[in-house]
Write an enzyme that holds these catalytic residues in place. Sequence first.
Site, PDB file in Angstrom:
ATOM      1  N   LYS A 242       7.467  -9.610   4.946  1.00 54.01           N
ATOM      2  CA  LYS A 242       7.757  -9.976   3.789  1.00 54.01           C
ATOM      3  C   LYS A 242       8.878 -11.505   3.844  1.00 54.01           C
ATOM      4  O   LYS A 242       8.614 -12.216   2.928  1.00 54.01           O
ATOM      5  CB  LYS A 242       8.366  -8.907   3.050  1.00 54.01           C
ATOM      6  CG  LYS A 242       7.743  -7.621   2.656  1.00 54.01           C
ATOM      7  CD  LYS A 242       8.156  -6.375   1.961  1.00 54.01           C
ATOM      8  CE  LYS A 242       7.245  -5.447   1.598  1.00 54.01           C
ATOM      9  NZ  LYS A 242       6.566  -4.936   2.743  1.00 54.01           N
TER      10      LYS A 242
ATOM     11  N   LYS B 225      -0.456  -3.730  13.617  1.00 51.48           N
ATOM     12  CA  LYS B 225      -0.572  -3.573  12.228  1.00 51.48           C
ATOM     13  C   LYS B 225      -0.752  -1.853  11.928  1.00 51.48           C
ATOM     14  O   LYS B 225      -1.729  -1.444  12.374  1.00 51.48           O
ATOM     15  CB  LYS B 225      -1.675  -4.298  11.405  1.00 51.48           C
ATOM     16  CG  LYS B 225      -2.034  -3.891  10.012  1.00 51.48           C
ATOM     17  CD  LYS B 225      -0.869  -4.301   9.149  1.00 51.48           C
ATOM     18  CE  LYS B 225      -1.179  -3.849   7.749  1.00 51.48           C
ATOM     19  NZ  LYS B 225       0.042  -4.240   6.742  1.00 51.48           N
TER      20      LYS B 225
ATOM     21  N   LYS C 295      -0.587  -7.966   4.333  1.00 51.02           N
ATOM     22  CA  LYS C 295      -0.799  -8.295   2.895  1.00 51.02           C
ATOM     23  C   LYS C 295       0.204  -9.373   2.288  1.00 51.02           C
ATOM     24  O   LYS C 295       0.032 -10.163   1.686  1.00 51.02           O
ATOM     25  CB  LYS C 295      -0.472  -6.954   2.125  1.00 51.02           C
ATOM     26  CG  LYS C 295      -0.196  -7.149   0.556  1.00 51.02           C
ATOM     27  CD  LYS C 295       1.219  -7.218   0.197  1.00 51.02           C
ATOM     28  CE  LYS C 295       1.961  -5.879   0.788  1.00 51.02           C
ATOM     29  NZ  LYS C 295       3.491  -5.934   0.492  1.00 51.02           N
TER      30      LYS C 295
ATOM     31  N   GLY D 252       0.707  -1.265  -0.046  1.00 50.03           N
ATOM     32  CA  GLY D 252       0.022   0.081   0.115  1.00 50.03           C
ATOM     33  C   GLY D 252       1.104   1.301  -0.142  1.00 50.03           C
ATOM     34  O   GLY D 252       0.518   2.257  -0.684  1.00 50.03           O
ATOM     35  N   ASN D 253       2.185   1.132   0.560  1.00 51.09           N
ATOM     36  CA  ASN D 253       2.928   2.358   0.551  1.00 51.09           C
ATOM     37  C   ASN D 253       3.614   2.499  -0.529  1.00 51.09           C
ATOM     38  O   ASN D 253       4.283   3.510  -0.834  1.00 51.09           O
ATOM     39  CB  ASN D 253       4.063   2.041   1.770  1.00 51.09           C
ATOM     40  CG  ASN D 253       3.494   2.465   3.194  1.00 51.09           C
ATOM     41  OD1 ASN D 253       2.811   3.119   3.389  1.00 51.09           O
ATOM     42  ND2 ASN D 253       3.609   1.465   4.087  1.00 51.09           N
TER      43      ASN D 253
END
Length: 321
Positions: free
Chosen positions: A270, A124, A208, A10-11
């Site tokens: 990630k 989050k 995500k 999103g960033n």
Amino acid sequence: MGRVVIAFGGNALVREHERGTWEQQLAHALEAARDVVHLSRTQQLILTHGNGPQVGTLALQQALAEPDAPALPLDVLGAMTQGEIGYLLQQALNTVDPWLPTATVLTRVVVAEDDPAFSAPPTKPIGPFYSAADAARLADERGWAMAQDAGRGCRRMVPSPQPLRVLEVEHVRRLAESGALVIAGGGGGIPVVWRDGVLSGVDAVIDKDRCAAELALSVGADRLVLLTGVRRVALGFGRPDQRDARRLTVSDALRHLEQGEFPKGSMGPKIEGAARFAEAAGTAIITDAEHLEAAVRGQDGTWIVDDALGPSVLDPAAVPA
């Protein structure tokens, strides 16, 4: 033809120090759209994306509209941002190739009602960054949990349960096989739990990258690509001895994660998602949008691979001037 899942942060659409206007987000989506379209001619592509800035902004708009308009829970806001960002990506992709078939799938993800995330302090980050003083005021006025995020300021923190199952997987797979470029699992998916035999939404935002790994495994992807703000994963990030990693085995990646090398709010999820996918199914790649196509072709980014495909490969440490 291989199948690749690509996850946009999103960033990546709302950069640091930007307001996140529609024009700014569309410009950033267009930066990656050309590579995505080019890859779609030789690969079955499924896109997913984060929604941290967007869902936080939407929650803020909801809070400011009270009491004239009733605020909605985070699962509903997640569904709204799936449509918003899916439309954004479709517009960018079809600007590059008007004839490319695209489809956004509203995607629910099952989580456990007793997930520890619901009882522990929330982790989050969503929404904009605030100063410490503004964060303290918002915590007092609205009851929000606020915390530092990667040293860049304070953000609102919400629960982030682990994804267990992506519900619309079969629809996503069939659309991809039909030739459509599918956008699914946006914002980590809409979090739902089973209660008395019925699916109910919960007030949370799934990470995500963790959802992207589950989605990639569920659709039988060959590769998982996690796009972030850096070209390669770095060990010793920001220190004089920083070294970029071209390849990390699953064992090495998880060892560095356990040692605190990768922060929970940024690179940690990630690495976790990439290692889960690489150990179970194939290769995971972490890179930025600028180097997407080269990374998928094996010429850039950081590849997370099964231990049998090791060893890890690091760039030499920078030599001080």
